[in-house]
Design a protein around this motif. Structure first.
Motif: not given
Length: 148
Positions: A35-39, A43, A65-67, A70, A72
């Motif tokens: 999982q994305c740390d921000k959202c 991912m 990986y890509r979110c 966002c 990222m």
């Protein structure tokens, strides 16, 4: 939303895996979902990137990986290696420990070791540490990267 590449954040996701496992399995390795740390959203796979490590002669493909929200990008890396370093943390520690107690290990690239030693000395000076050997042990135990 399209974000220019210069504004995208790139992060490193350290995973518990050995270089031998990665080189044996290659792209066929079963990568976990993250999982994305921000959202905190799952991912998507974003392909592979080849990285080189000192322990093996060939490159290894590491998963990216890509979110989707966002944008990222996260690149995986074995937790046995610091970011931007080809040598394992254990190798760096043993080489520096050997030099501080005597000589560089046999068949070890002295220039690479001098770079590590200089960074350790500079950090020890900033931290007002007198004994480099005990400070190296402290950094290794606490997993402090003295190259940043």
């Amino acid at each position: 939303m399209l974000v220019p590449p210069a504004l995208q954040q790139v992060m490193i996701l350290f995973i518990k895996i050995t270089i031998e496992e990665l080189s044996k399995n290659g792209k066929n390795h079963k990568w976990d979902k993250h999982q994305c740390d921000k959202c905190h959203r799952n991912m998507w796979g974003h392909g592979f990137v080849m990285r080189y490590f000192a322990e093996i002669t060939d490159g290894i493909y590491l998963k990216r990986y890509r979110c989707p929200d966002c944008t990222m990008v996260v690149t995986t890396r074995p937790d046995s290696h610091w970011k931007s370093f080809r040598s394992a943390i254990q190798t760096i520690y043993e080489a520096l420990k050997s030099k501080l107690t005597g000589f560089w290990p046999l068949e070890f690239p002295r220039q690479r070791g001098l770079h590590w030693l200089l960074r350790l000395v500079n950090l020890a000076k900033m931290e007002n540490q007198e004994n480099l050997t005990s400070y190296l042990d402290y950094c290794f135990v606490k997993q402090i990267c003295f190259f940043t």
